[in-house]
Design an enzyme around this catalytic site. Structure first.
Site, PDB file in Angstrom:
ATOM      1  N   HIS A  34       0.816  -1.212   0.000  1.00  0.00           N
ATOM      2  CA  HIS A  34       0.000   0.000   0.000  1.00  0.00           C
ATOM      3  C   HIS A  34       0.853   1.267   0.000  1.00  0.00           C
ATOM      4  O   HIS A  34       0.523   2.238  -0.656  1.00  0.00           O
ATOM      5  CB  HIS A  34      -0.933   0.026   1.217  1.00  0.00           C
ATOM      6  CG  HIS A  34      -2.156  -0.791   1.016  1.00  0.00           C
ATOM      7  ND1 HIS A  34      -2.168  -2.151   1.217  1.00  0.00           N
ATOM      8  CD2 HIS A  34      -3.414  -0.464   0.621  1.00  0.00           C
ATOM      9  CE1 HIS A  34      -3.372  -2.608   0.948  1.00  0.00           C
ATOM     10  NE2 HIS A  34      -4.153  -1.614   0.591  1.00  0.00           N
ATOM     11  N   GLY A  35       1.901   1.266   0.766  1.00  0.00           N
ATOM     12  CA  GLY A  35       2.696   2.483   0.830  1.00  0.00           C
ATOM     13  C   GLY A  35       4.087   2.195   1.353  1.00  0.00           C
ATOM     14  O   GLY A  35       4.301   1.260   2.117  1.00  0.00           O
TER      15      GLY A  35
END
Lengths: 293, 461
Positions: free
Chosen positions: B326-327
């Site tokens: 996701h990040g």
């Protein structure tokens, strides 16, 4: 399987019916919007009001969230408060020009002169529904968004959330305001004051003051009286480098203009900058008194 | 170019108009490739080359596999190349910052790494690349007829850069998308899907998510110290609703637009906040990612076939990596681990597959899962651990501050349609005509109550 035409017709038909019904209800009911869900919604509604150029306000107030604290109905008839949360006075002045409003007097808040012009607000308030259509159909305006209506209805049900001056008029309401100070949380004020104690960079401040000067010159060129207003803030912030630098830069750039400072000792803030509810009403009364003399 | 912007509306109108013009029909795929490249280049023209490099490597590797030329080597190279691109361009900041934190200063290499921008949609297009290579290796991707490098390259490009799903999914498996590539007729368009998904998607995005974004901007510290416990909890629930509306809205619009062009994309959400276990949540939330992780990571790691301890470890590893996907920040890894550990504990306690039919018990479980998931979102909003902890601490201690009824009312007003969306799925609206009437009302709400335009939250991933 429904075709494109039948999908389009039915879905669009219901949408048009819903919007038309809502617009008709707004037109008939003409509700008064007093509460907004957030700062951006408030700013957009104010910007839209200026861009629609409706009414002929005699006095316009431009500035930041400091001025937003002043309730509309505590300002005299014919005043328009174009103070915008998180923005400086130049944004309000640009909206004033874009909307073609020509007030007799413009009160410019100087506390936040160092905040740059936000042109995105004007762009957002101008679309996507054309302003001409919004001028004709109130229900399509940002101001009358269903959520604003819901909140204002909720506010009306809860007396105390918003205290109007009442039937006796503004003057009587001002005289009836209690002299007691607002109840504010001292620890919150102290913490926020600490956070705000910064000075603007000189080059940046010069640029902002030049922009303000140009806007003021355009206004005075059109015959408007420009008044510079310094809202009362916490004395520690009033004496801090930021406010001192702003005051000096504005005085140097715009020497001949009328300058109004409300005595800070009479008002309380919630966080060092923003007036508490009772103080905001008191400040509105004081401003009206000073300007009418 | 984002779906909720005026340039996109103009872009889509031109794409569709030319796409279905009879003389242009035989060039439909090429037209979609070209317009998808334009769509991507609108935001990041400089990084278009990286997208093309990834697609070219994927195409070469999958072509070699399908042709039977060194398939094992080609598959390995294809997967490693895509993972390397993802690792290098997405995690450079994290690596540089982590190294800098350890050695006290970031050297010139670290600084050079930090200057590279994060390519939009990299997590999605590299996963598409991996899916094509692996599905080709598993024999799930049919050869395009006539089979040749040029046609295969063209089809690979369309699969990877198809603009409705290019920047934030849904992640479509190659085996599902590649067979769909071909000529499309205007008369075959499933208009019900187009209208339903597009209107619902835009409603969720511009009416719910964009308006809630203004409220949830208050989820910030140290400002959180001045808010009451109730406000802080309500804001967090608001963020939970916002992130659902934002991402589900994007996925729905993508499905609707793809249907307009004659392509089927998988649904990405199935009323996730009605999940009564964490495992159930992941069967309902970002379905395309969870099924990708299950198929291409969890099962190859051994899944649940190698005993309970290995199963728990696999769950935690997969979710930790899913979090990092996701990040590029440790907070995302911790968010993934939060879910991984939750899944493992739930499985160990036998809670993954609830057996009770009691409505009250189910409602209680749904509330618990919602609270668990909502707490996890705090790390999405406040990636700094100290801020997240301060927020939680303020939530516990600020009971003496009076809550803002106005804020609660605003968040409730926007959360209500989302909870109604969960409780009343479209098929319960009854007839198709009634469904269309509801969509008409949602369109009316879009006209009357859209919020300020914001980028989609998942664009950053």
């Amino acid at each position: 399987m429904p075709s494109f035409i039948s999908n389009f017709r039915v879905v669009l038909g219901w949408a048009v019916a819903a919007v038309a019904l809502y617009a008709a209800a707004i037109e008939i009911g003409r509700p008064r919007i007093t509460l907004y869900p957030d700062q951006q919604a408030y700013n957009l509604a104010r910007a839209e009001r200026a861009l629609l150029g409706e009414g002929e306000p005699s006095t316009v107030l431009v500035g930041s969230s400091l001025g937003v604290r002043i309730p509309d109905d505590w300002l005299p008839e014919g005043w328009l408060n174009l103070s915008l949360g998180g923005m400086g006075p130049t944004t309000g002045l640009a909206l004033l020009e874009a909307g073609g409003l020509q007030p007799r007097r413009v009160v410019v808040e100087i506390n936040t002169v160092d905040v740059p012009l936000d042109s995105a607000l004007q762009a957002e308030a101008s679309g996507p529904i054309p302003l001409a259509l919004r001028k004709a159909v109130r229900g399509l305006r940002i101001e009358y968004r269903p959520v604003n209506l819901l909140l204002s209805g909720f506010g009306a049900l809860r007396p105390g959330v918003h205290q109007s001056p009442g039937r006796g008029g503004l003057k009587a309401a001002c005289e009836a305001l209690p002299p007691t100070p607002d109840a504010v949380a001292a620890d919150v004020v102290a913490r926020e004051v600490e956070r705000q104690l910064q000075a603007p960079t000189p080059a940046e401040l010069d640029r902002r003051v030049s922009e303000l000067k140009a806007a003021v010159e355009r206004l005075t060129g059109r015959g408007a009286e420009v008044v510079l207003l310094e809202w009362p803030v916490d004395p520690r912030l009033a004496a801090a480098p930021r406010q001192v630098a702003i005051r000096e830069a504005v005085r140097n750039a715009l020497p001949g203009l009328r300058w109004v400072s409300l005595a800070p000792g009479e008002f309380q803030t919630e966080d060092g900058l923003h007036l508490a509810a009772l103080s905001a009403r008191r400040a509105a009364c004081a401003l009206e008194r000073v300007l009418s003399t | 170019m984002i779906f909720n912007s005026l340039p996109f509306v103009g872009f889509l109108a031109v794409v569709v108009l030319v796409y279905y013009l009879p003389p242009a029909r035989r060039w439909q795929v090429e037209w979609l490739v070209l317009t998808s490249l334009f769509f991507y280049a609108w935001e990041q023209p400089a990084l278009l080359s990286l997208l093309l490099i990834s697609a070219t490597i994927t195409s070469a590797a999958s072509y070699a596999i399908l042709k039977g030329a060194e398939p094992r080597l080609a598959a390995t190279l294809g997967v490693v190349a895509n993972l390397s691109i993802l690792a290098f361009f997405k995690y450079n900041h994290l690596v540089a910052a982590s190294l800098g934190a350890q050695i006290g200063q970031i050297g010139s290499l670290g600084q050079a790494l930090l200057l590279l921008p994060l390519p939009v949609g990299i997590s999605f297009y590299t996963f598409h690349g991996i899916s094509l290579v692996v599905d080709a290796w598993r024999g799930k991707v049919p050869k395009a007829e006539p089979f040749g490098p040029a046609r295969h390259y063209r089809n690979t490009l369309l699969y990877i850069i198809f603009f409705p799903q290019l920047v934030a999914g849904p992640i479509v498996k190659a085996a599902d998308f590649m067979p769909q590539i071909g000529w499309k007729k205007f008369g075959d368009v499933d208009w019900r899907t187009v209208f339903h998904y597009t209107v619902v998607g835009y409603f969720l995005k511009v009416v719910i998510a964009d308006n809630l974004a203004q409220q949830t901007s208050f989820i910030a510290c140290p400002a959180c110290q001045n808010l009451s416990s109730v406000d802080l909890a309500v804001l967090l629930i608001g963020y939970s609703v916002q992130i659902f509306a934002d991402f589900c809205g994007y996925s729905s619009i993508a499905i609707g637009i793809a249907a307009l062009l004659g392509y089927r994309l998988p649904i990405n959400f199935n009323r996730p906040y009605l999940a009564d276990s964490i495992a159930d949540f992941w069967r309902r939330w970002h379905i395309s990612l969870s099924s990708f992780l299950r198929e291409y990571l969890y099962i190859p790691l051994g899944g649940n076939r190698r005993g309970p301890v290995r199963t728990y470890a696999n769950l935690i590893i997969v979710m930790g990596l899913g979090g990092l996907w996701h990040g590029a920040a440790w907070s995302y890894a911790v968010w993934g681990l939060w879910h991984g550990v939750g899944l493992a504990v739930e499985r160990a306690c036998g809670g993954s597959e609830p057996t009770s039919r009691s409505l009250v018990l189910r409602a209680f479980r749904i509330a618990c899962v919602f609270a668990f998931v909502t707490l996890g979102w705090l790390l999405f909003k406040l990636p700094n651990f100290a801020d997240a902890l301060e927020y939680l601490s303020a939530m516990v201690t600020n009971t003496h501050i009076r809550p803002s009824l106005l804020r609660c009312l605003v968040i409730a007003a926007y959360a209500l349609p989302v909870f109604a969306y969960h409780l009343l799925p479209s098929r319960r609206f009854g007839t198709v005509r009634r469904q269309m009437a509801v969509e008409g009302l949602l369109l009316g709400a879009i006209i009357l109550n859209s919020g300020s335009s914001n980028a989609f939250i998942y664009f950053q991933f």
